[in-house]
Design a protein around this motif. Structure first.
Motif, PDB file in Angstrom:
ATOM      1  N   TRP A 315      74.456 -19.603  28.525  1.00  0.00           N
ATOM      2  CA  TRP A 315      75.547 -19.384  27.826  1.00  0.00           C
ATOM      3  C   TRP A 315      75.780 -18.502  26.563  1.00  0.00           C
ATOM      4  O   TRP A 315      76.432 -17.660  26.233  1.00  0.00           O
ATOM      5  CB  TRP A 315      76.444 -20.437  27.693  1.00  0.00           C
ATOM      6  CG  TRP A 315      76.641 -21.363  29.061  1.00  0.00           C
ATOM      7  CD1 TRP A 315      75.905 -22.361  29.513  1.00  0.00           C
ATOM      8  CD2 TRP A 315      77.458 -21.119  29.973  1.00  0.00           C
ATOM      9  NE1 TRP A 315      76.232 -22.697  30.647  1.00  0.00           N
ATOM     10  CE2 TRP A 315      77.430 -21.970  31.276  1.00  0.00           C
ATOM     11  CE3 TRP A 315      78.577 -20.062  30.207  1.00  0.00           C
ATOM     12  CZ2 TRP A 315      78.069 -22.068  32.304  1.00  0.00           C
ATOM     13  CZ3 TRP A 315      79.245 -19.881  31.724  1.00  0.00           C
ATOM     14  CH2 TRP A 315      78.899 -20.942  32.426  1.00  0.00           C
ATOM     15  N   SER A 316      74.628 -19.034  25.755  1.00  0.00           N
ATOM     16  CA  SER A 316      74.567 -18.219  24.533  1.00  0.00           C
ATOM     17  C   SER A 316      73.146 -18.361  24.128  1.00  0.00           C
ATOM     18  O   SER A 316      72.201 -19.029  24.700  1.00  0.00           O
ATOM     19  CB  SER A 316      75.482 -18.807  23.355  1.00  0.00           C
ATOM     20  OG  SER A 316      74.992 -20.321  23.051  1.00  0.00           O
ATOM     21  N   GLU A 317      72.698 -18.127  22.674  1.00  0.00           N
ATOM     22  CA  GLU A 317      71.329 -18.462  22.174  1.00  0.00           C
ATOM     23  C   GLU A 317      70.886 -19.681  22.241  1.00  0.00           C
ATOM     24  O   GLU A 317      69.822 -20.396  22.312  1.00  0.00           O
ATOM     25  CB  GLU A 317      70.986 -17.621  20.956  1.00  0.00           C
ATOM     26  CG  GLU A 317      71.089 -16.287  20.965  1.00  0.00           C
ATOM     27  CD  GLU A 317      69.739 -15.926  21.953  1.00  0.00           C
ATOM     28  OE1 GLU A 317      68.633 -16.333  21.662  1.00  0.00           O
ATOM     29  OE2 GLU A 317      70.001 -14.936  22.635  1.00  0.00           O
ATOM     30  N   LYS A 318      71.951 -20.784  22.119  1.00  0.00           N
ATOM     31  CA  LYS A 318      71.810 -22.085  21.848  1.00  0.00           C
ATOM     32  C   LYS A 318      72.264 -22.816  23.149  1.00  0.00           C
ATOM     33  O   LYS A 318      71.683 -23.982  23.182  1.00  0.00           O
ATOM     34  CB  LYS A 318      72.736 -22.556  20.679  1.00  0.00           C
ATOM     35  CG  LYS A 318      72.389 -21.918  19.462  1.00  0.00           C
ATOM     36  CD  LYS A 318      73.147 -22.435  18.236  1.00  0.00           C
ATOM     37  CE  LYS A 318      72.857 -21.674  16.784  1.00  0.00           C
ATOM     38  NZ  LYS A 318      73.492 -22.068  15.705  1.00  0.00           N
ATOM     39  N   TYR A 378      71.569 -27.843  24.406  1.00  0.00           N
ATOM     40  CA  TYR A 378      71.773 -27.198  23.016  1.00  0.00           C
ATOM     41  C   TYR A 378      70.398 -27.265  22.501  1.00  0.00           C
ATOM     42  O   TYR A 378      69.729 -28.144  22.173  1.00  0.00           O
ATOM     43  CB  TYR A 378      72.669 -28.018  22.125  1.00  0.00           C
ATOM     44  CG  TYR A 378      72.869 -27.566  21.089  1.00  0.00           C
ATOM     45  CD1 TYR A 378      73.833 -26.503  20.631  1.00  0.00           C
ATOM     46  CD2 TYR A 378      72.368 -28.077  19.981  1.00  0.00           C
ATOM     47  CE1 TYR A 378      74.024 -25.803  19.126  1.00  0.00           C
ATOM     48  CE2 TYR A 378      72.341 -27.434  18.458  1.00  0.00           C
ATOM     49  CZ  TYR A 378      73.202 -26.353  18.466  1.00  0.00           C
ATOM     50  OH  TYR A 378      73.334 -26.008  16.984  1.00  0.00           O
ATOM     51  N   LYS A 379      69.939 -25.927  22.068  1.00  0.00           N
ATOM     52  CA  LYS A 379      68.842 -25.956  21.210  1.00  0.00           C
ATOM     53  C   LYS A 379      68.841 -24.919  20.191  1.00  0.00           C
ATOM     54  O   LYS A 379      69.336 -23.674  20.508  1.00  0.00           O
ATOM     55  CB  LYS A 379      67.698 -25.565  22.515  1.00  0.00           C
ATOM     56  CG  LYS A 379      66.182 -25.295  21.855  1.00  0.00           C
ATOM     57  CD  LYS A 379      65.478 -24.982  22.988  1.00  0.00           C
ATOM     58  CE  LYS A 379      63.858 -25.148  22.468  1.00  0.00           C
ATOM     59  NZ  LYS A 379      63.017 -24.963  23.704  1.00  0.00           N
ATOM     60  N   ASN A 380      68.393 -25.242  19.176  1.00  0.00           N
ATOM     61  CA  ASN A 380      68.073 -24.138  17.905  1.00  0.00           C
ATOM     62  C   ASN A 380      66.733 -24.269  17.328  1.00  0.00           C
ATOM     63  O   ASN A 380      66.172 -24.998  18.097  1.00  0.00           O
ATOM     64  CB  ASN A 380      69.135 -24.155  16.791  1.00  0.00           C
ATOM     65  CG  ASN A 380      69.469 -25.565  16.255  1.00  0.00           C
ATOM     66  OD1 ASN A 380      68.434 -26.422  16.029  1.00  0.00           O
ATOM     67  ND2 ASN A 380      70.619 -25.788  15.644  1.00  0.00           N
ATOM     68  N   LYS A 381      66.522 -23.823  16.172  1.00  0.00           N
ATOM     69  CA  LYS A 381      65.189 -23.731  15.706  1.00  0.00           C
ATOM     70  C   LYS A 381      64.693 -25.413  15.455  1.00  0.00           C
ATOM     71  O   LYS A 381      63.431 -25.406  15.707  1.00  0.00           O
ATOM     72  CB  LYS A 381      65.102 -22.848  14.179  1.00  0.00           C
ATOM     73  CG  LYS A 381      64.005 -22.040  14.234  1.00  0.00           C
ATOM     74  CD  LYS A 381      64.402 -21.152  12.970  1.00  0.00           C
ATOM     75  CE  LYS A 381      63.123 -20.237  12.860  1.00  0.00           C
ATOM     76  NZ  LYS A 381      63.248 -19.334  11.692  1.00  0.00           N
ATOM     77  N   SER A 382      65.458 -26.069  15.161  1.00  0.00           N
ATOM     78  CA  SER A 382      65.071 -27.561  14.750  1.00  0.00           C
ATOM     79  C   SER A 382      65.959 -28.578  15.562  1.00  0.00           C
ATOM     80  O   SER A 382      65.269 -29.744  15.531  1.00  0.00           O
ATOM     81  CB  SER A 382      65.331 -27.883  13.285  1.00  0.00           C
ATOM     82  OG  SER A 382      66.675 -27.779  12.892  1.00  0.00           O
TER      83      SER A 382
END
Length: 732
Positions: A315-318, A378-382
């Motif tokens: 859906w998005s980068e995250k 849901y996923k980001n850098k950390s």
């Protein structure tokens, strides 16, 4: 959620209506997704693969503090000449494999850390594969599935939350082939010892206008090493992909049909074991003249079809998600010749004063398994948070028929008609948070199981199990090459149908603690870990088999498995690679009680059945040229007991087996792109070894009046001596 599920699913006894509604749901789901996809603008740019979204819910990631091994399709391709998936994974850490026919084709089995296949959770693209009632994994129903696998991950211990039966020794996730951007075609043929042959045709259209279609059909046949252990298998796999920007839709249709002559009785006679180790007692009977004969159709027959529909969306980068619908239908029987059976046991009339007769019976399974799996990530850098779960239903029919007796052919021949229905709901949340060099991992799962069954062997069952399975771990990345992790997790598991027959109806509980070190450099990889698995009411193998060759289990009270595992890859220059692994362990029942010589005795600490204390594997590869590889493979399995009472008669001796594998890739690029030649010599030193067996006891109170003596017996499954397979794969 539980109340809603009971009202909508469990109270509807009209199975056909339920099936019809499910098929309509799948149809409308597909229509709605395709409608959504068609509304998106066309895009001819290179698409990004979304397969990691499809399997994110069941696989561990590199930074997770979980003990696992990844296997690529390239790693198993050189030996994929007809043998089944457990045999192809034989050289993995802590893995022990065996096969009924002796040569790795047909019924094959795998144990990890001493636990059998019914305790290894297996998923196909995140969809449960274990049979819901027996909880076993029957790879024979998916012939040549290795040819359609993209990658595998074997998690040892409790592992991360997954779908289906609880992981009490390991979990194996298999991801099927991804889409191919370019069209291709492959023809693979192999032949070998025991009249073994495998023929595979695979193709792919390549990606055109966002669509791609690929398929495979396979036929495998073998006479087997064991007498009359013939195998005839047909397998297929078809996969349609729609890919557009951040959307991937996969529709899969795969399965197979198998016919195998039964070889699950082993050899009890030590003289035959030493002088006629291929002897097979299945189908044996004596005619009116006392001549030993064999029933020519003492076979197992089963066909199984799988349907899967996956929608993966980024859906998005995250944010990303995956939703899947699945349906598996299976039906089959095994046929047996039975001597001197009591006719009334089959609800058949006596014949002219004869109350017993020789007869032929068929025992049937007819089952449907369907449901949904889902995940939201849901996923980001950390931060990496995953919400997921599944809701699945199994409808099983068990019935038996008498198709012939020596006196007459019965008119009404069904002598039992039972059911086994199971509903399995689970929801989990996994969270991974990185703080500098430290990664903190938490995994919480709640699972509900409703099981309803009847049988002439046990009272009617209507049980509900509620399990909470928490896990937590920490991974510390010390530097570029070194990482350390610790993990603790709890798993719970419901009894199998056979356990109800044997009176073992308590659920099991496992606490798994892992502590590990990972070293990764350019030419060296080392994974080392220690584990402690504490069980409560573990259902351990007794060593005995029931009347259809299935293993019998019993609750052992308290027990544990503790050990050290080390696996590594060492590159020695540009041409040599070694991949050694070793498992050292102790596997103990605590305060084990056993009825011996008419008295209940506390035997104290005993070894858990089929749990060797030492397992060593290694693959030594020599690549003198880029397109030529030679590999020497070695597997050592230490002494193990086939029962839980440390009886000398139950000892299965250690064995050490070597295989030799060679591959040569001939690049042509003129019509035929390439030809891959493969050769495999199994057991090159012609070792006479036994990888499996059974152990049983019974009380004899007839020899001496008033004295009860416990008699011990054992049986063995010899494996093939030196044998070979050769093959060629043409790629267009």
């Amino acid at each position: 959620m539980e109340i809603l599920f009971k009202k909508t699913c469990l109270q509807d006894s009209k199975v056909q209506r339920f099936k019809l509604c499910s098929l309509f749901s799948i149809f409308f789901f597909l229509v709605s997704i395709l409608s959504f996809a068609q509304e998106q603008p066309k895009d001819t740019t290179k698409v990004k693969k979304l397969d990691e979204v499809l399997i994110a819910g069941v696989r561990a990631q590199k930074t997770n503090p979980v003990t696992f091994t990844n296997v690529t399709k390239e790693a198993i391709a050189p030996r994929n000449l007809g043998q089944d998936i457990p045999v192809l994974l034989n050289y993995l850490l802590s893995v022990v494999t065996t096969t009924d026919a002796g040569n790795g084709i047909g019924y094959t089995y795998m144990r990890v850390r001493g636990t059998d296949g019914s305790r290894i959770n297996v998923t196909l693209n995140g969809v449960p594969f274990n049979d819901s009632e027996s909880q076993g994994t029957f790879f024979v129903n998916l012939p040549d599935f290795a040819s359609s696998v993209e990658s595998l991950q074997l998690q040892r211990g409790v592992g991360t939350s997954t779908n289906g039966a609880g992981a009490f020794g390991a979990s194996l996730n298999m991801q099927t082939k991804s889409f191919q951007e370019k069209s291709y075609a492959e023809i693979a043929n192999s032949v070998g010892s025991f009249n073994t042959r495998k023929h595979t045709l695979a193709f792919g259209t390549g990606l055109h206008d966002n669509f791609e279609f690929n398929g495979r059909i396979s036929q495998i046949a073998s006479d087997g090493y064991i007498d009359r252990a013939e195998t005839n298998l047909f397998g297929y796999f078809f996969n349609a992909n729609y890919i557009h920007k951040s959307t991937q839709i996969k529709a899969l249709f795969f399965g197979g049909k198998e016919k195998t002559y039964q070889a699950w009785y082993g050899i009890e006679d030590l003289d035959k074991l030493n002088n006629d180790r291929t002897f097979n007692a299945a189908g044996m009977y004596f005619d009116a003249d006392g001549t030993m004969r064999f029933h020519d159709n003492e076979t197992d027959n089963y066909w199984q079809n799988h349907f899967q529909l996956h929608w993966s969306e980024k859906w998005s980068e995250k944010w990303s998600s995956n939703v899947a619908l699945h349906y598996t239908i299976g039906k089959g029987y095994f046929e047996q010749y039975r001597e001197d059976e009591t006719l009334s046991d089959y609800f058949l009339p006596d014949f002219q004063g004869n109350t017993t007769a020789d007869l032929i019976r068929k025992r049937w399974l007819d089952n449907d398994f369907f449901g949904t799996t889902f995940s939201l990530n849901y996923k980001n850098k950390s931060t990496d948070i995953l919400f997921g779960g599944a809701a699945n239903r199994y409808l099983g029919k068990h019935f038996g028929e008498v198709v012939w007796t020596q006196f007459y052919v019965p008119n009404s021949n069904r002598y039992y008609n039972n059911i086994g229905n199971k509903d399995d709901i689970n929801a989990y949340v996994k969270a991974s948070q990185t703080f500098g060099k430290l990664n903190v991992f938490a995994d919480l799962q709640y699972r509900i199981v409703f099981y309803e069954a009847n049988s002439f062997r046990f009272d009617d069952v209507n049980d509900t199990f509620r399990f909470f399975n928490p896990k937590i771990g920490f991974n510390y990345q010390l530097n570029k090459h070194n990482a350390f992790y610790t993990f603790a997790g709890i798993a719970n598991k419901e009894p199998r149908r056979d356990d109800y027959e044997n009176g073992s109806t308590k659920p099991e509980r496992l606490l798994d603690i892992e502590l590990g070190w990972k070293f990764n450099a350019t030419k060296t990889m080392i994974n080392a870990n220690v584990f402690f698995m504490q069980y409560k009411n573990q259902l351990v193998l007794t060593g005995a088999l029931n009347d259809v060759g299935s293993p019998i289990f019993t609750n052992s009270g308290s027990s544990y498995r503790a050990g050290l595992e080390i696996e590594s890859v060492l590159k020695l220059g540009t041409q040599f690679t070694i991949q050694p692994n070793v498992t050292l362990s102790q596997n103990k029942n605590q305060d084990f009680f056993f009825q011996r010589d008419g008295q209940l005795q506390n035997l104290g600490s005993t070894d858990i059945a089929f749990s060797p204390n030492l397992i060593i594997g290694n693959i030594f590869t020599y690549s003198p040229k880029k397109n030529l590889n030679l590999a020497l493979l070695n597997k050592f399995v230490g002494k193990q007991f086939m029962g839980n009472i440390d009886a000398q008669k139950s000892i299965l001796k250690e064995y050490n087996v070597h295989d030799f594998n060679v591959t040569y890739l001939w690049n042509i690029n003129k019509g035929i792109k390439s030809v891959l030649f493969s050769g495999l010599v199994n057991n090159i030193f012609d070792t006479k070894y036994i990888s499996n067996g059974y152990f049983y006891t019974y009380d004899d109170d007839f020899s001496t009046p008033g004295v009860i003596t416990t008699i011990e017996g054992a049986g063995y499954f010899p494996q093939a001596t030196r044998n070979f397979l050769v093959g060629a794969t043409l790629t267009f």
